[in-house]
Write an enzyme that holds these catalytic residues in place. Sequence first.
Site, PDB file in Angstrom:
ATOM      1  N   ASP A  33     -43.215  24.927  54.981  1.00  2.40           N
ATOM      2  CA  ASP A  33     -42.026  25.484  56.108  1.00  2.40           C
ATOM      3  C   ASP A  33     -43.264  26.799  56.727  1.00  2.40           C
ATOM      4  O   ASP A  33     -44.187  27.287  56.150  1.00  2.40           O
ATOM      5  CB  ASP A  33     -40.827  26.778  55.533  1.00  2.40           C
ATOM      6  CG  ASP A  33     -40.299  26.769  56.569  1.00  2.40           C
ATOM      7  OD1 ASP A  33     -38.840  26.215  56.023  1.00  2.40           O
ATOM      8  OD2 ASP A  33     -40.073  27.586  57.485  1.00  2.40           O
ATOM      9  N   LEU A 160     -24.906  14.916  53.399  1.00  6.70           N
ATOM     10  CA  LEU A 160     -24.673  15.981  52.320  1.00  6.70           C
ATOM     11  C   LEU A 160     -23.867  17.499  53.244  1.00  6.70           C
ATOM     12  O   LEU A 160     -24.333  17.882  53.962  1.00  6.70           O
ATOM     13  CB  LEU A 160     -25.761  17.311  51.944  1.00  6.70           C
ATOM     14  CG  LEU A 160     -27.012  18.037  52.283  1.00  6.70           C
ATOM     15  CD1 LEU A 160     -26.145  19.005  52.560  1.00  6.70           C
ATOM     16  CD2 LEU A 160     -28.016  17.978  51.432  1.00  6.70           C
ATOM     17  N   GLY A 268     -10.345  27.445  59.947  1.00  7.45           N
ATOM     18  CA  GLY A 268     -11.130  27.293  61.463  1.00  7.45           C
ATOM     19  C   GLY A 268     -12.136  26.865  60.698  1.00  7.45           C
ATOM     20  O   GLY A 268     -12.563  27.316  59.414  1.00  7.45           O
ATOM     21  N   CYS A 273     -23.364  23.447  61.646  1.00  6.55           N
ATOM     22  CA  CYS A 273     -23.486  21.952  61.616  1.00  6.55           C
ATOM     23  C   CYS A 273     -22.026  21.836  63.218  1.00  6.55           C
ATOM     24  O   CYS A 273     -22.181  20.438  64.080  1.00  6.55           O
ATOM     25  CB  CYS A 273     -23.893  21.113  61.353  1.00  6.55           C
ATOM     26  SG  CYS A 273     -25.451  20.983  61.003  1.00  6.55           S
ATOM     27  N   PHE A 274     -21.137  21.405  62.652  1.00  6.33           N
ATOM     28  CA  PHE A 274     -20.231  20.675  63.050  1.00  6.33           C
ATOM     29  C   PHE A 274     -19.840  21.124  64.791  1.00  6.33           C
ATOM     30  O   PHE A 274     -20.385  20.324  66.160  1.00  6.33           O
ATOM     31  CB  PHE A 274     -18.441  20.938  62.635  1.00  6.33           C
ATOM     32  CG  PHE A 274     -18.926  20.279  61.301  1.00  6.33           C
ATOM     33  CD1 PHE A 274     -18.556  18.915  60.773  1.00  6.33           C
ATOM     34  CD2 PHE A 274     -17.882  20.481  60.544  1.00  6.33           C
ATOM     35  CE1 PHE A 274     -18.739  18.588  60.446  1.00  6.33           C
ATOM     36  CE2 PHE A 274     -17.103  20.146  59.405  1.00  6.33           C
ATOM     37  CZ  PHE A 274     -17.401  18.332  59.130  1.00  6.33           C
ATOM     38  N   ARG A 343     -23.122  30.790  58.400  1.00  3.05           N
ATOM     39  CA  ARG A 343     -23.444  30.940  59.978  1.00  3.05           C
ATOM     40  C   ARG A 343     -22.096  29.937  60.543  1.00  3.05           C
ATOM     41  O   ARG A 343     -21.469  28.415  59.727  1.00  3.05           O
ATOM     42  CB  ARG A 343     -24.332  29.224  59.870  1.00  3.05           C
ATOM     43  CG  ARG A 343     -25.881  29.742  60.006  1.00  3.05           C
ATOM     44  CD  ARG A 343     -27.225  29.276  59.502  1.00  3.05           C
ATOM     45  NE  ARG A 343     -26.839  27.809  58.803  1.00  3.05           N
ATOM     46  CZ  ARG A 343     -28.481  26.979  58.438  1.00  3.05           C
ATOM     47  NH1 ARG A 343     -28.778  26.796  58.937  1.00  3.05           N
ATOM     48  NH2 ARG A 343     -27.567  26.630  57.097  1.00  3.05           N
TER      49      ARG A 343
HETATM   50  P1  NAD Z   1     -32.643  25.662  58.131  1.00  3.21           P
HETATM   51  O1  NAD Z   1     -32.375  26.972  59.184  1.00  3.21           O
HETATM   52  O2  NAD Z   1     -32.048  25.741  56.991  1.00  3.21           O
HETATM   53  O3  NAD Z   1     -34.065  25.197  57.489  1.00  3.21           O
HETATM   54  C1  NAD Z   1     -35.054  25.094  59.021  1.00  3.21           C
HETATM   55  C2  NAD Z   1     -36.514  25.897  58.681  1.00  3.21           C
HETATM   56  O4  NAD Z   1     -37.548  24.854  59.256  1.00  3.21           O
HETATM   57  C3  NAD Z   1     -36.644  26.903  58.398  1.00  3.21           C
HETATM   58  O5  NAD Z   1     -36.564  27.488  57.210  1.00  3.21           O
HETATM   59  C4  NAD Z   1     -37.806  26.906  59.576  1.00  3.21           C
HETATM   60  O6  NAD Z   1     -38.413  28.003  59.470  1.00  3.21           O
HETATM   61  C5  NAD Z   1     -38.351  25.771  59.243  1.00  3.21           C
HETATM   62  N1  NAD Z   1     -39.620  25.090  60.529  1.00  3.21           N
HETATM   63  C6  NAD Z   1     -38.626  25.196  61.117  1.00  3.21           C
HETATM   64  N2  NAD Z   1     -40.186  25.178  62.561  1.00  3.21           N
HETATM   65  C7  NAD Z   1     -41.098  24.428  61.604  1.00  3.21           C
HETATM   66  C8  NAD Z   1     -42.910  24.167  61.790  1.00  3.21           C
HETATM   67  N3  NAD Z   1     -43.323  23.543  63.159  1.00  3.21           N
HETATM   68  N4  NAD Z   1     -42.535  23.786  60.669  1.00  3.21           N
HETATM   69  C9  NAD Z   1     -42.916  24.051  60.092  1.00  3.21           C
HETATM   70  N5  NAD Z   1     -41.129  24.514  59.314  1.00  3.21           N
HETATM   71  C10 NAD Z   1     -40.693  24.756  60.546  1.00  3.21           C
HETATM   72  O7  NAD Z   1     -31.653  24.883  58.869  1.00  3.21           O
HETATM   73  P2  NAD Z   1     -31.008  23.500  57.544  1.00  3.21           P
HETATM   74  O8  NAD Z   1     -29.710  23.711  57.430  1.00  3.21           O
HETATM   75  O9  NAD Z   1     -32.186  23.510  56.534  1.00  3.21           O
HETATM   76  O10 NAD Z   1     -31.583  22.359  58.651  1.00  3.21           O
HETATM   77  C11 NAD Z   1     -31.681  21.323  59.406  1.00  3.21           C
HETATM   78  C12 NAD Z   1     -31.325  20.324  60.000  1.00  3.21           C
HETATM   79  O11 NAD Z   1     -30.422  19.603  59.487  1.00  3.21           O
HETATM   80  C13 NAD Z   1     -30.913  20.732  61.209  1.00  3.21           C
HETATM   81  O12 NAD Z   1     -31.158  19.256  62.307  1.00  3.21           O
HETATM   82  C14 NAD Z   1     -28.818  20.445  60.896  1.00  3.21           C
HETATM   83  O13 NAD Z   1     -28.879  20.297  62.286  1.00  3.21           O
HETATM   84  C15 NAD Z   1     -29.742  19.058  59.873  1.00  3.21           C
HETATM   85  N6  NAD Z   1     -28.606  19.709  58.994  1.00  3.21           N
HETATM   86  C16 NAD Z   1     -27.614  20.207  58.218  1.00  3.21           C
HETATM   87  C17 NAD Z   1     -27.447  19.706  57.081  1.00  3.21           C
HETATM   88  C18 NAD Z   1     -26.574  21.033  56.486  1.00  3.21           C
HETATM   89  O14 NAD Z   1     -26.037  21.343  55.728  1.00  3.21           O
HETATM   90  N7  NAD Z   1     -27.145  22.935  56.800  1.00  3.21           N
HETATM   91  C19 NAD Z   1     -26.713  19.162  56.241  1.00  3.21           C
HETATM   92  C20 NAD Z   1     -26.846  17.795  57.415  1.00  3.21           C
HETATM   93  C21 NAD Z   1     -27.845  17.579  58.462  1.00  3.21           C
HETATM   94  C1  UGA Z   2     -20.318  19.272  57.168  1.00  2.01           C
HETATM   95  C2  UGA Z   2     -20.000  17.594  56.919  1.00  2.01           C
HETATM   96  O1  UGA Z   2     -19.594  17.493  55.810  1.00  2.01           O
HETATM   97  C3  UGA Z   2     -21.797  17.127  56.336  1.00  2.01           C
HETATM   98  O2  UGA Z   2     -21.226  15.578  55.759  1.00  2.01           O
HETATM   99  C4  UGA Z   2     -22.656  16.820  56.742  1.00  2.01           C
HETATM  100  O3  UGA Z   2     -23.974  16.380  56.255  1.00  2.01           O
HETATM  101  C5  UGA Z   2     -23.038  18.496  57.559  1.00  2.01           C
HETATM  102  O4  UGA Z   2     -21.808  19.328  57.983  1.00  2.01           O
HETATM  103  C6  UGA Z   2     -23.788  18.518  58.294  1.00  2.01           C
HETATM  104  O5  UGA Z   2     -24.552  17.812  59.127  1.00  2.01           O
HETATM  105  O6  UGA Z   2     -24.349  20.281  58.376  1.00  2.01           O
HETATM  106  P1  UGA Z   2     -20.654  21.341  56.151  1.00  2.01           P
HETATM  107  O7  UGA Z   2     -20.870  21.913  57.062  1.00  2.01           O
HETATM  108  O8  UGA Z   2     -22.246  21.411  54.753  1.00  2.01           O
HETATM  109  O9  UGA Z   2     -20.967  19.583  55.920  1.00  2.01           O
HETATM  110  O10 UGA Z   2     -19.453  21.480  54.866  1.00  2.01           O
HETATM  111  P2  UGA Z   2     -17.373  20.855  55.028  1.00  2.01           P
HETATM  112  O11 UGA Z   2     -17.394  21.074  53.419  1.00  2.01           O
HETATM  113  O12 UGA Z   2     -17.833  19.375  56.101  1.00  2.01           O
HETATM  114  O13 UGA Z   2     -17.233  21.641  56.001  1.00  2.01           O
HETATM  115  C7  UGA Z   2     -17.687  22.237  57.210  1.00  2.01           C
HETATM  116  C8  UGA Z   2     -16.247  23.306  57.062  1.00  2.01           C
HETATM  117  O14 UGA Z   2     -15.184  22.809  57.893  1.00  2.01           O
HETATM  118  C9  UGA Z   2     -15.934  24.550  56.745  1.00  2.01           C
HETATM  119  O15 UGA Z   2     -15.608  25.705  56.951  1.00  2.01           O
HETATM  120  C10 UGA Z   2     -14.636  23.749  55.837  1.00  2.01           C
HETATM  121  O16 UGA Z   2     -13.807  25.488  55.362  1.00  2.01           O
HETATM  122  C11 UGA Z   2     -14.101  23.226  56.783  1.00  2.01           C
HETATM  123  N1  UGA Z   2     -12.707  22.401  57.080  1.00  2.01           N
HETATM  124  C12 UGA Z   2     -12.929  21.342  55.924  1.00  2.01           C
HETATM  125  C13 UGA Z   2     -11.928  22.387  56.540  1.00  2.01           C
HETATM  126  O17 UGA Z   2     -11.195  23.447  57.576  1.00  2.01           O
HETATM  127  N2  UGA Z   2     -10.905  21.697  55.932  1.00  2.01           N
HETATM  128  C14 UGA Z   2     -11.067  20.254  55.701  1.00  2.01           C
HETATM  129  O18 UGA Z   2     -10.171  19.632  55.250  1.00  2.01           O
HETATM  130  C15 UGA Z   2     -12.449  20.251  55.455  1.00  2.01           C
END
Ligand code: NAD
Ligand code: UGA
Length: 464
Positions: A33, A160, A268, A273-274, A343
């Site tokens: 990172d 996840l 809500g 991500c959503f 977030r």
């Molecule tokens: P995050 O902001 O927590 O992490 C991203 C990291 O990438 C940061 O630490 C940033 O400093 C680093 N970064 C950015 N540009 C860089 C570069 N050029 N070189 C090296 N490091 C760099 O984000 P996140 O929550 O891990 O999400 C990452 C991706 O995964 C997003 O596209 C998100 O939509 C997706 N995603 C997130 C979740 C979740 O639960 N948070 C679940 C599924 C998918």
């Molecule tokens: C969600 C998806 O569940 C993951 O599969 C996906 O990978 C991820 O987004 C992503 O792409 O970032 P996450 O946002 O971590 O995961 O958590 P969720 O459990 O999906 O909850 C999202 C929001 O919906 C929370 O605020 C939760 O409280 C709310 N929620 C969830 C409800 O209000 N009702 C429900 O029945 C379920």
Amino acid sequence: MVNICCIGAGYVGGPSCAVIAYKCHDVKVTIVDLNQARIDAWNSSELPIYEPGLDEIVFARRGKNLFFSTDVDQAIIDADLIFVSVNTPTKKTGMGAGMAADLAYIERATRRIAQVATTPKIVIEKSTVPCRTAQSMRTILEANSNKNIRFDILSNPEFLAEGTAINDLTNPDRVLIGCLQTPEGFAAQQKLVDIYTRWIPKERVITMNLWSSELSKLAANALLAQRISSINALSAICEATGADVDEVAYACGTDSRIGPKFLKASVGFGGSCFQKDILNLVYLSEQLHLPEVAAYWKSVVTMNEYQKMRFTHRIVRTLFNTVTNKRIAMLGFAFKKDTGDTRESAAITLCSYLIQEHARIALYDPKVSAKQIKMDLTEPGVGTNEEEVDKHVQICQSAYEACAGADALVICTEWDEFKMNQLDYQKIFDSMQKPAFIFDGRLILDAAKLREIGFRVETIGKSA
Ligand code: NAD
Ligand code: UGA
């Protein structure tokens, strides 16, 4: 030894690649990172993110076959497979502002790979990206690298959920791997299949074409969020009619075609991500000249905004139409339980609204720091400034401290420690102003028992 690099040590890159290292001791995993503080935290005893079970996995493999570093170039040079797991937030300015995904981080990481790679690489989109991003990555890689180096691009979106990430990664419903439908594409895909099938049954590793895989990720999040907006829309009807949203969800969810999950009405949905991914889909639909499709998905976000406002209006209305100078105890600030992530948390909207109504907020969350709360509430666009936050928000160390002297208690996050068997609600009632109000935005409390104590209870999806 297979060498894996993961660019981006965030909520996805960190846990997902730590689990690969944990499950495959003969694979070397380096997570890199640009953010030095984040990498320092990954290398310390206090990891940068709170996720149940993550510490054990990282501490078991760190320094053996799992490494965290800011040396992005070296990790790229050494790797056979490179996960790109950087952030893809909604664009704030320019074309598509407020809707399109900002792909600047993806582009920067891709350019870096092109510039420093000296051997063939399999580049894996782990971040959530708009459909056909792999095409842009290929163009960048081919235009900026030594012509003899081969790059194959795979899509391997992450499903996840925060709070359950380790279980989701070790025992996923499915893993998706998309590739170009060419012999080279299939060969690259197989290399990644070979990693995942070390611990995931073969039938759960799904392979398909690149574009289906990219779109499936956006589609899955849109469908999940749509279910929440649907039950939340029904919760408004329940409140107005005397129906009970939990009973309606149960009645509908027992139909095996509908299923019981993700039907919990709430204040809500939040999370990083959503909203971002639906807006991304809306933007894609608009670009494809499909305005009806765009409007359909947009309504999921509109309903979510409406639900947050509806809940805050209910609070103000119930408190005799004014919260000026009233102490409101807010329990929970994270967007869901078992994470410190805030977030897009619904609590941010609630706080901002209540501050503008001149309430005094006493806030407690077991995993979110005071610094984070202040940062979130003073972010541009939230609608409250530093002076207002300092004046109106008190960060508390326990639920009891927050509730002492409060006119109302609001459950924003469904942390287990706020449940009836965890907190002494009689003690809380005794310490509050009277009448003592409870607003349950997460349906975790037993309203009948609370009414016996003397509380006035208002619950999402139930009439008072
Ligand atoms: P995050 O902001 O927590 O992490 C991203 C990291 O990438 C940061 O630490 C940033 O400093 C680093 N970064 C950015 N540009 C860089 C570069 N050029 N070189 C090296 N490091 C760099 O984000 P996140 O929550 O891990 O999400 C990452 C991706 O995964 C997003 O596209 C998100 O939509 C997706 N995603 C997130 C979740 C979740 O639960 N948070 C679940 C599924 C998918
Ligand atoms: C969600 C998806 O569940 C993951 O599969 C996906 O990978 C991820 O987004 C992503 O792409 O970032 P996450 O946002 O971590 O995961 O958590 P969720 O459990 O999906 O909850 C999202 C929001 O919906 C929370 O605020 C939760 O409280 C709310 N929620 C969830 C409800 O209000 N009702 C429900 O029945 C379920």
